[in-house]
Scaffold this motif. Structure first.
Motif, PDB file in Angstrom:
ATOM      1  N   ALA A 110       0.933  -1.258   0.029  1.00  0.00           N
ATOM      2  CA  ALA A 110      -0.058  -0.003  -0.092  1.00  0.00           C
ATOM      3  C   ALA A 110       1.000   1.372  -0.035  1.00  0.00           C
ATOM      4  O   ALA A 110       0.261   2.528  -0.046  1.00  0.00           O
ATOM      5  CB  ALA A 110      -0.872   0.178   1.227  1.00  0.00           C
ATOM      6  N   LYS A 111       1.982   1.265   0.229  1.00  0.00           N
ATOM      7  CA  LYS A 111       3.178   2.342   0.054  1.00  0.00           C
ATOM      8  C   LYS A 111       3.001   3.026  -1.478  1.00  0.00           C
ATOM      9  O   LYS A 111       3.453   3.971  -1.581  1.00  0.00           O
ATOM     10  CB  LYS A 111       4.490   1.755   0.383  1.00  0.00           C
ATOM     11  CG  LYS A 111       4.495   1.697   2.230  1.00  0.00           C
ATOM     12  CD  LYS A 111       6.108   1.469   2.264  1.00  0.00           C
ATOM     13  CE  LYS A 111       6.002   1.147   3.864  1.00  0.00           C
ATOM     14  NZ  LYS A 111       7.437   0.651   4.312  1.00  0.00           N
ATOM     15  N   ALA A 112       2.642   2.077  -2.120  1.00  0.00           N
ATOM     16  CA  ALA A 112       2.751   2.371  -3.821  1.00  0.00           C
ATOM     17  C   ALA A 112       1.756   3.431  -3.936  1.00  0.00           C
ATOM     18  O   ALA A 112       0.484   3.271  -3.206  1.00  0.00           O
ATOM     19  CB  ALA A 112       2.433   1.155  -4.729  1.00  0.00           C
ATOM     20  N   ASN A 113       1.984   4.436  -4.533  1.00  0.00           N
ATOM     21  CA  ASN A 113       1.094   5.506  -5.076  1.00  0.00           C
ATOM     22  C   ASN A 113      -0.477   5.108  -5.897  1.00  0.00           C
ATOM     23  O   ASN A 113       0.014   4.371  -6.698  1.00  0.00           O
ATOM     24  CB  ASN A 113       1.801   6.416  -5.856  1.00  0.00           C
ATOM     25  CG  ASN A 113       0.882   7.867  -6.085  1.00  0.00           C
ATOM     26  OD1 ASN A 113       0.228   8.377  -5.248  1.00  0.00           O
ATOM     27  ND2 ASN A 113       1.257   8.438  -7.236  1.00  0.00           N
ATOM     28  N   GLY A 114      -1.361   5.238  -5.202  1.00  0.00           N
ATOM     29  CA  GLY A 114      -2.777   4.892  -5.957  1.00  0.00           C
ATOM     30  C   GLY A 114      -3.036   3.580  -5.332  1.00  0.00           C
ATOM     31  O   GLY A 114      -4.093   2.936  -5.830  1.00  0.00           O
ATOM     32  N   ILE A 115      -2.389   2.960  -4.402  1.00  0.00           N
ATOM     33  CA  ILE A 115      -2.669   1.594  -3.948  1.00  0.00           C
ATOM     34  C   ILE A 115      -3.097   1.608  -2.616  1.00  0.00           C
ATOM     35  O   ILE A 115      -2.412   1.911  -1.599  1.00  0.00           O
ATOM     36  CB  ILE A 115      -1.443   0.408  -4.008  1.00  0.00           C
ATOM     37  CG1 ILE A 115      -0.963   0.442  -5.628  1.00  0.00           C
ATOM     38  CG2 ILE A 115      -2.022  -0.793  -3.776  1.00  0.00           C
ATOM     39  CD1 ILE A 115      -2.086  -0.153  -6.506  1.00  0.00           C
ATOM     40  N   THR A 117      -5.259   0.077   1.083  1.00  0.00           N
ATOM     41  CA  THR A 117      -5.193  -1.293   1.719  1.00  0.00           C
ATOM     42  C   THR A 117      -5.827  -2.274   1.224  1.00  0.00           C
ATOM     43  O   THR A 117      -5.585  -3.501   1.047  1.00  0.00           O
ATOM     44  CB  THR A 117      -5.467  -0.792   3.181  1.00  0.00           C
ATOM     45  OG1 THR A 117      -4.694   0.070   3.763  1.00  0.00           O
ATOM     46  CG2 THR A 117      -5.278  -2.394   4.079  1.00  0.00           C
ATOM     47  N   LYS A 118      -7.054  -1.982   0.925  1.00  0.00           N
ATOM     48  CA  LYS A 118      -7.930  -3.145   0.217  1.00  0.00           C
ATOM     49  C   LYS A 118      -7.449  -3.798  -1.354  1.00  0.00           C
ATOM     50  O   LYS A 118      -7.338  -4.886  -1.370  1.00  0.00           O
ATOM     51  CB  LYS A 118      -9.427  -2.775  -0.054  1.00  0.00           C
ATOM     52  CG  LYS A 118     -10.256  -2.417   1.172  1.00  0.00           C
ATOM     53  CD  LYS A 118     -11.750  -2.159   1.083  1.00  0.00           C
ATOM     54  CE  LYS A 118     -12.549  -1.845   2.093  1.00  0.00           C
ATOM     55  NZ  LYS A 118     -13.771  -1.671   1.835  1.00  0.00           N
ATOM     56  N   THR A 119      -6.826  -2.683  -2.011  1.00  0.00           N
ATOM     57  CA  THR A 119      -6.306  -3.148  -3.259  1.00  0.00           C
ATOM     58  C   THR A 119      -5.133  -4.124  -3.057  1.00  0.00           C
ATOM     59  O   THR A 119      -4.723  -4.976  -3.504  1.00  0.00           O
ATOM     60  CB  THR A 119      -5.917  -1.963  -4.306  1.00  0.00           C
ATOM     61  OG1 THR A 119      -7.121  -1.332  -4.314  1.00  0.00           O
ATOM     62  CG2 THR A 119      -5.277  -2.462  -5.247  1.00  0.00           C
ATOM     63  N   ALA A 120      -4.294  -3.535  -1.900  1.00  0.00           N
ATOM     64  CA  ALA A 120      -3.092  -4.361  -1.628  1.00  0.00           C
ATOM     65  C   ALA A 120      -3.189  -5.763  -1.231  1.00  0.00           C
ATOM     66  O   ALA A 120      -2.675  -6.513  -1.410  1.00  0.00           O
ATOM     67  CB  ALA A 120      -2.261  -3.450  -0.367  1.00  0.00           C
ATOM     68  N   GLN A 121      -4.469  -5.769  -0.422  1.00  0.00           N
ATOM     69  CA  GLN A 121      -4.870  -7.218   0.191  1.00  0.00           C
ATOM     70  C   GLN A 121      -5.454  -7.945  -1.207  1.00  0.00           C
ATOM     71  O   GLN A 121      -5.120  -9.250  -1.035  1.00  0.00           O
ATOM     72  CB  GLN A 121      -6.199  -7.048   1.026  1.00  0.00           C
ATOM     73  CG  GLN A 121      -5.523  -6.519   2.631  1.00  0.00           C
ATOM     74  CD  GLN A 121      -6.703  -5.984   3.387  1.00  0.00           C
ATOM     75  OE1 GLN A 121      -7.851  -5.734   2.870  1.00  0.00           O
ATOM     76  NE2 GLN A 121      -6.315  -6.022   4.755  1.00  0.00           N
ATOM     77  N   ARG A 122      -5.937  -7.355  -2.074  1.00  0.00           N
ATOM     78  CA  ARG A 122      -6.262  -7.930  -3.244  1.00  0.00           C
ATOM     79  C   ARG A 122      -5.114  -8.679  -4.076  1.00  0.00           C
ATOM     80  O   ARG A 122      -5.035  -9.785  -4.409  1.00  0.00           O
ATOM     81  CB  ARG A 122      -7.265  -7.152  -4.226  1.00  0.00           C
ATOM     82  CG  ARG A 122      -7.937  -7.874  -5.027  1.00  0.00           C
ATOM     83  CD  ARG A 122      -8.937  -7.176  -5.966  1.00  0.00           C
ATOM     84  NE  ARG A 122      -9.674  -6.435  -5.038  1.00  0.00           N
ATOM     85  CZ  ARG A 122      -9.767  -4.970  -5.211  1.00  0.00           C
ATOM     86  NH1 ARG A 122      -9.075  -4.200  -6.080  1.00  0.00           N
ATOM     87  NH2 ARG A 122     -10.467  -4.240  -4.512  1.00  0.00           N
ATOM     88  N   VAL A 123      -4.187  -7.700  -3.997  1.00  0.00           N
ATOM     89  CA  VAL A 123      -2.896  -8.178  -4.557  1.00  0.00           C
ATOM     90  C   VAL A 123      -2.035  -9.392  -3.739  1.00  0.00           C
ATOM     91  O   VAL A 123      -1.839 -10.493  -4.452  1.00  0.00           O
ATOM     92  CB  VAL A 123      -1.676  -6.918  -4.552  1.00  0.00           C
ATOM     93  CG1 VAL A 123      -0.494  -7.786  -4.910  1.00  0.00           C
ATOM     94  CG2 VAL A 123      -2.114  -5.962  -5.502  1.00  0.00           C
ATOM     95  N   ILE A 124      -2.153  -9.566  -2.475  1.00  0.00           N
ATOM     96  CA  ILE A 124      -1.781 -10.583  -1.966  1.00  0.00           C
ATOM     97  C   ILE A 124      -2.550 -12.053  -2.160  1.00  0.00           C
ATOM     98  O   ILE A 124      -1.999 -12.836  -2.285  1.00  0.00           O
ATOM     99  CB  ILE A 124      -1.868 -10.370  -0.495  1.00  0.00           C
ATOM    100  CG1 ILE A 124      -0.748  -9.080   0.060  1.00  0.00           C
ATOM    101  CG2 ILE A 124      -1.708 -11.522   0.533  1.00  0.00           C
ATOM    102  CD1 ILE A 124      -0.669  -8.639   1.448  1.00  0.00           C
ATOM    103  N   MET A 125      -3.891 -11.742  -2.415  1.00  0.00           N
ATOM    104  CA  MET A 125      -4.786 -12.925  -2.545  1.00  0.00           C
ATOM    105  C   MET A 125      -4.498 -13.469  -3.926  1.00  0.00           C
ATOM    106  O   MET A 125      -4.480 -14.735  -3.973  1.00  0.00           O
ATOM    107  CB  MET A 125      -6.229 -12.581  -2.412  1.00  0.00           C
ATOM    108  CG  MET A 125      -7.148 -12.769  -1.019  1.00  0.00           C
ATOM    109  SD  MET A 125      -8.621 -12.302  -1.130  1.00  0.00           S
ATOM    110  CE  MET A 125      -9.481 -12.754  -2.388  1.00  0.00           C
ATOM    111  N   GLU A 126      -4.562 -12.747  -4.754  1.00  0.00           N
ATOM    112  CA  GLU A 126      -4.236 -12.845  -6.156  1.00  0.00           C
ATOM    113  C   GLU A 126      -2.983 -13.626  -6.429  1.00  0.00           C
ATOM    114  O   GLU A 126      -2.750 -14.487  -7.328  1.00  0.00           O
ATOM    115  CB  GLU A 126      -4.597 -11.858  -7.133  1.00  0.00           C
ATOM    116  CG  GLU A 126      -5.715 -11.327  -6.991  1.00  0.00           C
ATOM    117  CD  GLU A 126      -6.861 -12.250  -7.869  1.00  0.00           C
ATOM    118  OE1 GLU A 126      -6.568 -12.853  -8.627  1.00  0.00           O
ATOM    119  OE2 GLU A 126      -8.293 -11.991  -7.718  1.00  0.00           O
TER     120      GLU A 126
END
Length: 199
Positions: A110-115, A117-126
């Motif tokens: 989530a430190k990435a610009n525009g990402i 926490t929910k999107t970061a969790q989705r990245v982890i899941m995928e």
């Protein structure tokens, strides 16, 4: 599909490079990790992804096939477009991205610009099933009296102990990786050695 472009780096900007090949200058959007490996007037090969939309055709490229593969995995995730994928790959190296995913460290992503926490969790899941601990630590079933499963458990246990001391999951895995011959150590020894390497 353009697999890669080989040419001379003629221009570098914050999020793109111009690579000249046979008199044609290709504008290639890329991560800061790839930009950090390039110098103007150097000859380079950039692995590319051609992104086509109704209103735009863009070329994205990376210094390694590994980073390109990660980009292509990221853009398939709902809510992450090419800019979001570049942002993730600019904040995290490939090793750090693997560590963040495997240790479920959404804050690091989530430190990435525009990402968020929910999107970061989705990245982890995928991506969790796409990355393996071996990708970070090499073959952790290498010569040792321990089985591969024991090695996995030992790394996990040491990482959990470090995170309980306040370190992030990525910091914990990075420190463990710095320990030489970690597979021959007990969890307690690994923990002591990893603590010495925390930066």
């Amino acid at each position: 599909m353009i697999e890669y472009i080989h040419g001379v780096v003629t221009y570098i900007e914050q999020d793109r490079v111009i690579l000249e090949n046979q008199g044609i200058g290709y504008c290639i959007f890329t991560s800061s990790n790839t930009i950090g490996k390039l110098r103007i007037k150097d000859t380079a090969s950039i692995f590319t992804h051609l992104h086509v939309r109704e209103d735009d055709i863009s070329l994205f490229g990376f210094a390694t096939r590994d980073e390109l593969n990660a980009f292509e995995l990221l853009i398939k995730i709902n809510g992450i477009g090419p800019k979001g994928a570049l942002s993730v790959l600019s904040v995290l190296s490939m090793e750090e991205l693997r560590m963040a995913v495997l240790s479920e460290d959404a804050k690091a992503i989530a430190k990435a610009n525009g990402i968020g926490t929910k999107t970061a969790q989705r990245v982890i899941m995928e991506l969790k099933d796409k990355f393996k601990l071996d990708d970070v630590f090499g073959d952790i079933s290498a010569p040792s009296d321990l089985s591969e499963g024991d090695n996995h458990d030992m790394i996990t246990e040491a990482a959990m102990a470090l995170t309980s001391l306040g370190y992030s999951n990525v910091e914990a895995l990075r420190a463990i990786k710095k320990v030489e011959d970690y597979e021959t150590l007990s969890v307690e020894q690994l923990l002591k050695e990893a603590l010495k390497r925390m930066s």
